[in-house]
Scaffold this active site. Structure first.
Site, PDB file in Angstrom:
ATOM      1  N   LYS A 205      11.669   1.035   1.388  1.00  0.00           N
ATOM      2  CA  LYS A 205      10.193   0.335   0.470  1.00  0.00           C
ATOM      3  C   LYS A 205      11.563  -0.665  -0.884  1.00  0.00           C
ATOM      4  O   LYS A 205      11.429   0.635  -1.475  1.00  0.00           O
ATOM      5  CB  LYS A 205       9.779   1.500   0.108  1.00  0.00           C
ATOM      6  CG  LYS A 205       8.326   0.827  -0.511  1.00  0.00           C
ATOM      7  CD  LYS A 205       7.102   2.084  -0.060  1.00  0.00           C
ATOM      8  CE  LYS A 205       6.206   1.513  -1.205  1.00  0.00           C
ATOM      9  NZ  LYS A 205       4.661   2.126  -1.216  1.00  0.00           N
ATOM     10  N   ARG A 215      -3.115  -2.262  -4.446  1.00  0.00           N
ATOM     11  CA  ARG A 215      -2.979  -1.368  -6.035  1.00  0.00           C
ATOM     12  C   ARG A 215      -4.884  -1.980  -6.451  1.00  0.00           C
ATOM     13  O   ARG A 215      -5.488  -1.144  -6.797  1.00  0.00           O
ATOM     14  CB  ARG A 215      -2.337  -1.878  -7.273  1.00  0.00           C
ATOM     15  CG  ARG A 215      -0.964  -1.848  -6.586  1.00  0.00           C
ATOM     16  CD  ARG A 215      -0.116  -1.388  -7.371  1.00  0.00           C
ATOM     17  NE  ARG A 215       1.003  -0.772  -6.792  1.00  0.00           N
ATOM     18  CZ  ARG A 215       2.174  -1.126  -7.763  1.00  0.00           C
ATOM     19  NH1 ARG A 215       2.925  -1.823  -8.699  1.00  0.00           N
ATOM     20  NH2 ARG A 215       3.863  -1.086  -7.117  1.00  0.00           N
ATOM     21  N   LYS A 228       7.855   1.206 -10.857  1.00  0.00           N
ATOM     22  CA  LYS A 228       7.654   1.945  -9.471  1.00  0.00           C
ATOM     23  C   LYS A 228      10.064   1.372  -9.500  1.00  0.00           C
ATOM     24  O   LYS A 228       9.919   2.356  -8.508  1.00  0.00           O
ATOM     25  CB  LYS A 228       7.553   1.474  -8.408  1.00  0.00           C
ATOM     26  CG  LYS A 228       6.199   2.127  -8.530  1.00  0.00           C
ATOM     27  CD  LYS A 228       5.103   2.713  -7.204  1.00  0.00           C
ATOM     28  CE  LYS A 228       2.917   2.515  -7.874  1.00  0.00           C
ATOM     29  NZ  LYS A 228       2.376   2.746  -6.304  1.00  0.00           N
ATOM     30  N   LYS A 259       9.649  -2.801   4.206  1.00  0.00           N
ATOM     31  CA  LYS A 259       7.863  -3.043   3.304  1.00  0.00           C
ATOM     32  C   LYS A 259       8.430  -3.898   1.519  1.00  0.00           C
ATOM     33  O   LYS A 259       9.415  -3.056   1.456  1.00  0.00           O
ATOM     34  CB  LYS A 259       7.550  -1.573   3.285  1.00  0.00           C
ATOM     35  CG  LYS A 259       6.276  -1.935   2.429  1.00  0.00           C
ATOM     36  CD  LYS A 259       5.984  -0.571   1.935  1.00  0.00           C
ATOM     37  CE  LYS A 259       4.328  -0.751   1.492  1.00  0.00           C
ATOM     38  NZ  LYS A 259       3.124   0.308   1.045  1.00  0.00           N
ATOM     39  N   TYR A 324      -2.476  -6.309   7.920  1.00  0.00           N
ATOM     40  CA  TYR A 324      -4.436  -6.568   7.570  1.00  0.00           C
ATOM     41  C   TYR A 324      -4.975  -7.873   9.309  1.00  0.00           C
ATOM     42  O   TYR A 324      -6.225  -7.849   8.998  1.00  0.00           O
ATOM     43  CB  TYR A 324      -4.788  -6.639   5.850  1.00  0.00           C
ATOM     44  CG  TYR A 324      -4.123  -5.628   5.470  1.00  0.00           C
ATOM     45  CD1 TYR A 324      -4.215  -4.783   5.270  1.00  0.00           C
ATOM     46  CD2 TYR A 324      -3.097  -5.607   4.932  1.00  0.00           C
ATOM     47  CE1 TYR A 324      -4.259  -3.528   4.667  1.00  0.00           C
ATOM     48  CE2 TYR A 324      -2.035  -5.029   3.544  1.00  0.00           C
ATOM     49  CZ  TYR A 324      -2.881  -4.167   3.731  1.00  0.00           C
ATOM     50  OH  TYR A 324      -2.839  -2.587   2.930  1.00  0.00           O
TER      51      TYR A 324
HETATM   52  C1  PBG Z   1       2.828   2.873  -2.152  1.00  0.00           C
HETATM   53  C2  PBG Z   1       2.270   2.039  -1.262  1.00  0.00           C
HETATM   54  C3  PBG Z   1       2.378   1.152  -1.815  1.00  0.00           C
HETATM   55  C4  PBG Z   1       1.677   0.392  -0.555  1.00  0.00           C
HETATM   56  C5  PBG Z   1       1.177   1.381   0.125  1.00  0.00           C
HETATM   57  N1  PBG Z   1       0.680   2.829  -0.467  1.00  0.00           N
HETATM   58  C6  PBG Z   1       3.073   0.525  -2.574  1.00  0.00           C
HETATM   59  C7  PBG Z   1       2.747   0.486  -3.887  1.00  0.00           C
HETATM   60  O1  PBG Z   1       1.056   0.543  -5.008  1.00  0.00           O
HETATM   61  O2  PBG Z   1       3.396   0.948  -4.993  1.00  0.00           O
HETATM   62  C8  PBG Z   1       0.872  -1.009  -0.650  1.00  0.00           C
HETATM   63  C9  PBG Z   1       0.889  -1.771   0.626  1.00  0.00           C
HETATM   64  C10 PBG Z   1       0.256  -3.216   0.627  1.00  0.00           C
HETATM   65  O3  PBG Z   1       0.608  -4.126  -0.673  1.00  0.00           O
HETATM   66  O4  PBG Z   1      -0.358  -3.708   1.663  1.00  0.00           O
HETATM   67  N2  PBG Z   1       2.454   4.221  -2.112  1.00  0.00           N
END
Ligand code: PBG
Length: 337
Positions: A205, A215, A228, A259, A324
């Protein structure tokens, strides 16, 4: 033919276009295909009933209360989508420094799992154990003196994972990138009698700007302090990502995930080649939004680019894609098939 063209000397008898000349030859030589079996649908759950709340930054995607989500999940199952991945947008009052709501047995995410299991037993349920939906600071782990503490976070997510499995989750997908989490979750699940619950590791990730709309969807963007970078992988590093995946394989991951997706196809290919485990790409919120926004402006053919990107994940070695677009793509595949 007596006329000699300049190109003849170069191509000679080699003509790639022979296999591309007609629809039937193109179908014969097609190397990769996207099917509905490749799709995992991520969905957002909110408390309450009767709620279908559009997410502004993700046109076409809604936050749904559990009752509405059940209907949507049933539709996904009827389309043949094998699995969903769930993310909760919980009340702000329930978010705290340690994400304690993740340890409440009937929290929103576990309520959703139980409801889906009961109403739509033939679809797989993948749950995340990262703490970001539950923390008041939007980080994926426990924050102490400005540091996301690794081992304490792992202890907590193992307990959360067991509760998610108790509620009926089929696959635990930890996305918080703490060290040692896969082995710890495996031991925790096994000790609780959940030998059949799998682990799809968010093995690689990356610390990415493509997560922006997500978010907004779970309302962490306003909360997040800092970035992060101390736990997600730098977009600059491929070999480090492969090494991170190797540890997850050793620790017992059943499946690996990359990801974000499209900008990281080299990583998909590398970890598929290296480990041979099932590999999934997460086409994240920002990737979805880019395509939707451009299509809404009439600048690209959105449906075409949706199908193209999903197919490219297959070419890059992925066994499936979290997207999605899953429902939209499944409908299109059903129509064409
Ligand atoms: C965090 C989390 C993220 C996503 C899913 N779980 C990343 C983040 O906010 O740092 C991102 C999914 C997306 O962007 O579709 N655990």
């Amino acid at each position: 033919m007596d006329k000699t063209h300049l190109v003849d000397e170069i191509t000679g008898h080699r003509r790639m276009r022979r296999n591309r000349k007609a629809d039937w030859t193109r179908r014969l030589v097609q190397e990769n295909r996207l099917t509905v079996d490749d799709l995992i649908w991520p969905i957002f759950i909110v408390p309450g009933t009767g709620i279908v709340d559009p997410i502004a930054a993700m046109p076409g995607v809604n936050r749904m209360s559990v009752d509405k989500a059940v209907e949507a999940v049933r539709e996904a199952a009827d389309l043949g989508i094998p699995a969903i991945a769930t993310f909760p947008d919980i009340e702000m009052e329930l978010r705290d420094e340690t994400g304690s709501n993740s340890l409440v047995a009937n929290n929103l995410i576990n309520q959703a799992t139980a409801a889906f299991k009961k109403a739509v037993p033939n679809i797989g349920i993948i749950t995340d154990v990262a703490l970001d939906p539950f923390t008041s600071h939007g980080h994926d782990g426990i924050l102490r003196d400005g540091v996301i503490v690794n081992d304490e976070t792992v202890d907590q997510i193992v307990r959360a994972a067991v509760m998610q499995a108790d509620a009926g989750a089929d696959i635990i997908a930890p996305s918080e990138m703490m060290d040692g989490r896969i082995g710890a979750i495996r031991r925790g699940l096994d000790a609780a009698g959940h030998q059949d619950v799998g682990i799809m590791s968010y093995a690689t990730k990356f610390s990415s700007g493509f997560y922006g709309p997500y978010r907004e969807a779970i309302n962490t963007s306003g909360l997040l302090k800092g970035d992060k970078n101390s736990y997600y992988i730098s977009p600059a590093n491929g070999t480090e990502a492969v090494r991170d995946a190797a540890l997850d394989v050793e620790e017992g991951a059943d499946m690996l995930m990359v990801k974000p997706g499209i900008a990281y196809l080299d990583i998909c290919w590398r970890i598929k080649e290296a480990f041979g485990l099932p590999v999934f790409a997460y086409q994240v919120s920002g990737e979805y939004t880019q395509i939707k926004a451009a299509a809404m402006n009439g600048w690209i053919d959105g449906e075409r680019v949706m199908m193209e990107t999903l197919l490219c994940f297959k070419r890059a070695g992925c066994d499936g894609i979290l997207s999605y677009f899953a429902v939209e793509a499944a409908k299109k595949l059903a129509k064409n098939g």
